[in-house]
Enzyme design. Structure first.
Site, PDB file in Angstrom:
ATOM      1  N   ASP A   1      29.871  61.406  79.230  1.00  0.00           N
ATOM      2  CA  ASP A   1      29.292  60.081  79.076  1.00  0.00           C
ATOM      3  C   ASP A   1      27.897  60.102  79.701  1.00  0.00           C
ATOM      4  O   ASP A   1      27.548  61.018  80.462  1.00  0.00           O
ATOM      5  CB  ASP A   1      30.187  59.044  79.772  1.00  0.00           C
ATOM      6  CG  ASP A   1      29.761  57.624  79.468  1.00  0.00           C
ATOM      7  OD1 ASP A   1      29.261  57.364  78.362  1.00  0.00           O
ATOM      8  OD2 ASP A   1      29.912  56.761  80.351  1.00  0.00           O
TER       9      ASP A   1
ATOM     10  N   ASP B   1      25.717  56.824  80.844  1.00  0.00           N
ATOM     11  CA  ASP B   1      25.527  55.850  81.924  1.00  0.00           C
ATOM     12  C   ASP B   1      26.673  55.939  82.928  1.00  0.00           C
ATOM     13  O   ASP B   1      27.850  55.942  82.557  1.00  0.00           O
ATOM     14  CB  ASP B   1      25.454  54.432  81.352  1.00  0.00           C
ATOM     15  CG  ASP B   1      24.226  54.233  80.483  1.00  0.00           C
ATOM     16  OD1 ASP B   1      23.126  54.560  80.931  1.00  0.00           O
ATOM     17  OD2 ASP B   1      24.381  53.775  79.334  1.00  0.00           O
TER      18      ASP B   1
END
Length: 266
Positions: free
Chosen positions: A13, A15
């Site tokens: 991922d 953020d």
């Protein structure tokens, strides 16, 4: 899979894992370089469908992270990939930004308001009542309903903003139709990412900061899952869920290999 030494490919991922508020998190830059030096295929994933990979690559570069366009996989790309696999050369009415419309154009889709195969809703900061009304009427007339990601809210400097999931709920209420959601936590996004880099679930890891999207989707896709505590999760959050990641780390810096990286034996 519980042995990290067997991992050859990586999904991560963005953020809360690599960046936080446009600042690189400790170890993120070094980890990306480590994967590059070792020749480990990797993709940086995001549920955000607003930006194209070129846009995201430039934004990450401004944060001090070098991620080529081809190493980014967004919910917009995954949605376009899914739609093209279902209706090659199809058509869509889109509520979204350049990241979504560009992805659909690149797989050969036509944007239209006349009996489209799909109504596709993604992230945007300019939701239009007229566009939402058009989407509702098209879905009621038979167009299939697709959503890039289920997030109900998104962050901003002033506070939360309504996001894709909130608009999808409005359309669902008016049409009585539930959308097919392509992005996390649907493991479909991870499977399409694996296909993108020619990886297999048996030797691929997923790094995320959310139990309800990254980790559950990683588990369902058969990946080695790693939760980092640099995003929204804490111990109380982890205890809420009946499933557990394979590893819990304080941050991606714990994935760095100490000492020189040997590549001549690979």
């Amino acid at each position: 899979m519980s042995n990290r030494s067997e991992i050859e490919c990586w999904l991560t991922d963005m953020d809360g894992v690599l960046v936080h508020e446009n600042h690189a998190l400790p170890g993120a830059s070094a980890l990306l370089q480590q994967w590059t030096d070792l020749g480990n295929p990797f993709l940086v994933l995001t549920n955000n469908s607003i930006f194209t990979p070129r846009d995201l690559s430039a934004r990450l570069r401004a944060s001090g992270l070098i991620v080529p366009e081809e190493s980014l996989w967004t919910s917009a790309l995954a949605t376009a990939d899914f739609c093209a696999s279902q209706v090659p050369g199809g058509s869509a009415f889109v509520i979204g930004e350049a990241g979504l419309t560009t992805a659909l154009h690149e797989v050969g889709f036509i944007m239209t308001e006349t009996a489209p195969d799909y109504v596709v809703v993604g992230e945007t900061r300019n939701y239009s009542f007229d566009a939402i009304t058009k989407a509702i009427r098209l879905i009621r007339d038979g167009s299939r309903f697709i959503v890039t990601n289920p997030d109900a809210t998104g962050p901003s400097a002033e506070g939360v903003l309504p996001a894709t999931g909130a608009i999808a709920a409005l359309i669902s209420k008016a049409t009585g139709r539930e959308p097919y959601v392509v992005g996390k936590p649907n493991p479909m996004m991870f499977r399409s990412a694996l296909n993108r880099i020619g990886a297999h679930s048996e030797n691929t890891a997923m790094i995320g900061d959310r139990m309800d999207t990254d980790i559950v989707a990683g588990i369902e896709a058969g990946l080695h899952t790693i939760l980092v505590m640099t995003g929204i999760s804490d111990e109380a959050e982890i205890r809420k869920y009946p499933f557990r990641p394979d590893e819990i780390l304080s941050g991606v810096h714990e994935l760095l290999i100490e000492g020189p990286i040997e590549t001549d034996t690979l």
